[in-house]
Write an enzyme that holds these catalytic residues in place. Structure first.
Site, PDB file in Angstrom:
ATOM      1  N   GLU A   1      44.363  85.957  28.906  1.00 45.35           N
ATOM      2  CA  GLU A   1      42.993  85.855  29.392  1.00 45.35           C
ATOM      3  C   GLU A   1      42.818  84.501  30.081  1.00 45.35           C
ATOM      4  OE1 GLU A   1      40.197  88.467  26.441  1.00 45.35           O
ATOM      5  OE2 GLU A   1      40.943  86.582  25.627  1.00 45.35           O
TER       6      GLU A   1
ATOM      7  N   HIS B   1      44.345  82.048  27.305  1.00 45.46           N
ATOM      8  CA  HIS B   1      44.460  82.631  25.974  1.00 45.46           C
ATOM      9  C   HIS B   1      45.597  83.637  25.911  1.00 45.46           C
ATOM     10  CE1 HIS B   1      42.684  85.405  22.674  1.00 45.46           C
ATOM     11  NE2 HIS B   1      43.509  84.535  22.144  1.00 45.46           N
TER      12      HIS B   1
ATOM     13  N   ASN C   1      38.384  89.876  21.970  1.00 44.47           N
ATOM     14  CA  ASN C   1      37.758  89.689  20.667  1.00 44.47           C
ATOM     15  C   ASN C   1      36.308  90.143  20.638  1.00 44.47           C
ATOM     16  OD1 ASN C   1      39.785  88.757  18.932  1.00 44.47           O
ATOM     17  ND2 ASN C   1      39.719  86.737  19.845  1.00 44.47           N
TER      18      ASN C   1
ATOM     19  N   SER D   1      40.887  81.188  21.114  1.00 42.53           N
ATOM     20  CA  SER D   1      40.550  82.613  21.152  1.00 42.53           C
ATOM     21  C   SER D   1      39.054  82.849  21.040  1.00 42.53           C
ATOM     22  CB  SER D   1      41.253  83.351  20.007  1.00 42.53           C
ATOM     23  OG  SER D   1      40.834  82.825  18.755  1.00 42.53           O
TER      24      SER D   1
END
Length: 505
Positions: A156, A144, A194, A123
């Site tokens: 992702e 991800h 993130n 991540s």
């Protein structure tokens, strides 16, 4: 390059919750799957757990018994990594440690065929770094997933510096075939989600530190006005403050200390105290037996109002006017600057200035500012603040009008941008910078934030609704108020506003 065929063997390394979830997704999509973990018996235990999950789906009527058996038959736990030699795609979901993952990829490159795709579920770690030192770095990519993998739609697809572009296309199509919503992104700190999500936590933490309101009130405003499923404090309690704080620190350090990503001293104190959230029994809230959930603060007014005047175009706040009419308020209209006049009070949507500053600069007496709402027609709560010269009577008249519309009214301190508006503006700003830096397209970034973290609207779509100019103005006012680079508007947003272009172009 098309999606991998169903006959392609998928290997998953790591039998924890994430690895087991990825293995379940691949098996449900029709692939033979081998699950490996270096802890003896862990893979078999995980496969048994997957079977129990499938059994619950059967009980609920969401899966046929024959389908459960087929999926289970495609899942094979293995006890030796050598058993993965014939895999076409290997997805690792092991400890988030760069050196450990690099060592695993070196081992897999020597073990598997030259065309085997080596994917990481990381991540936050660099895909470019993971591939460094390999003979075939073009075969390394990020895939991800979000937890829980069988339920969360987003994946992702992360390309490192050496990743073969055709490989990224193939895994994108593969994820689609698996029923997921994939997005392309580059290997930059935090990827899309993130990175772009940092302001959601950061602004609430800062508002708390500055005494805007208590945790329960700030959370309620993000939920009941902003339409987010959870507020920042309840969400970080759920994630775990050790995890959330570590990700923030990782992104902050990766961007060489850029203050847009500055970690919070408030959260650090919780981590230092071991108050990690739900898993430790206490974070911002208490979770012990008998603990009561704190309630948001709410203003009450005993003023009686039955009419108001709308001056000019209310823009995004127009839904509130409709709501007032529906509540039996006599609404008249006249030319003006996008304000609502009720009694002695003047109500306006925040533009990022302090209420007292705006009242002085714009010559407005008894100014009451309201916060942004996802939809003023359906929101159940709204934040307000007011200028220093606003009388108690005028304030109560504004509260009474909003209450007549069916809104719970929560007061926050006179801080720039209130709660929802500054959070949305900062999310949009970070999304804009991510587009500027080629991290992802505007469409993919909005999709990622909706599918990956359940935002009610993509940050750039929300900024488009507000207007690029208005969003930019809010950010400029925040930057001037704080005098910090943290709030500097993105060049991409400035450019779009200068061009008069929409934010999806």
């Amino acid at each position: 390059m098309s999606a991998l065929g169903n006959n392609a063997l998928v290997a998953v390394i790591g039998a924890g919750a994430m690895g087991a979830g990825i293995a379940q997704v691949a098996a449900q999509a029709g692939h033979p799957v081998k699950l490996y973990d270096n802890r003896p018996g862990a893979a078999a235990e995980a496969v048994a757990g997957i079977d129990r999950q499938l059994g619950r789906l059967v009980e609920k009527g969401k899966l046929q018994p024959a389908a459960r058996e087929s999926i289970r038959a495609r899942l094979q736990p293995v006890e030796a990594i050598e058993a993965l030699a014939d895999a076409r795609l290997v997805i690792e979901a092991i400890v988030e440690n760069l050196e450990v993952k690099q060592g695993l990829f070196l081992q897999l490159e020597a073990l598997c065929a030259d065309n085997c795709i080596l994917a990481s579920n990381t991540s936050s770690l660099s895909i470019t770094s993971l591939a460094a030192g390999l003979k075939r770095p073009q075969q390394v990519i990020g895939m991800h997933f979000f937890n829980p993998a069988p339920l969360m739609a987003l994946v992702e697809i992360v390309s490192g510096l050496a990743t073969d572009p055709a490989l990224a296309v193939s895994l994108y199509e593969t994820a689609k075939a698996w029923g997921k919503l994939p997005v392309h992104t580059r290997s930059t700190p935090g990827f899309i989600v993130n990175r772009v999500a940092r302001p959601f936590y950061a602004e609430s933490l800062r508002l708390l530190q500055e005494g805007a309101a208590d945790c329960a009130t700030l959370d309620a405003l993000l939920r009941e006005a902003g339409g987010f499923r959870m507020g920042a404090f309840e969400l970080t309690d759920l994630i775990g403050h050790d995890v959330n704080y570590a990700v923030t620190c990782s992104v902050f350090n990766a961007f060489y200390g850029d203050f847009r990503f500055q970690p919070s001293l408030v959260q650090k104190e919780l981590v230092d105290a071991g108050r990690l959230g739900r898993k430790s029994g206490q974070g911002f809230y208490c979770y012990g037996e008998g603990a009561e959930s704190p309630q948001p603060t709410q203003l009450q007014s005993h003023e009686s109002v039955d009419s108001c005047v709308i001056e000019g175009d209310l823009g995004i706040v127009q839904g509130l006017a409709e709501r007032l009419r529906g509540a039996g308020i006599a609404v008249s209209e006249r030319a003006g600057r996008g304000l609502i006049q009720v009694g002695d009070a003047v109500i306006a949507l925040s533009d990022g200035r302090l209420a007292s500053q705006r009242a002085r600069e714009d010559g407005l007496r008894n100014l009451v500012l309201i916060d942004l709402a996802l939809d003023y027609r359906t929101a159940s709560r709204i934040a307000i603040t007011w200028s220093a010269d606003t009388t108690p009577v005028a304030r109560d008249q504004a509260v009474a009008l909003l209450q007549r519309a069916g809104l719970a009214v929560s007061a926050v301190a006179d801080l720039p941008g209130l709660v929802v508006l500054r959070t949305v503006a900062m999310l949009a700003n970070e999304a804009a910078d991510a587009v500027l830096h080629g991290v992802g397209s505007a469409a993919d970034i909005d999709l990622a934030m909706c599918a990956g973290v359940n935002y009610p609207r993509g940050p750039l779509a929300w900024a488009q609704q507000l207007g690029a100019g208005y969003t930019l103005r809010v950010l400029e006012h925040l930057e001037r108020s704080y005098g910090e680079s943290r709030y500097r508007p993105s060049l991409w947003l400035r450019r779009k506003n200068a061009q008069g272009a929409t934010l999806d172009e």
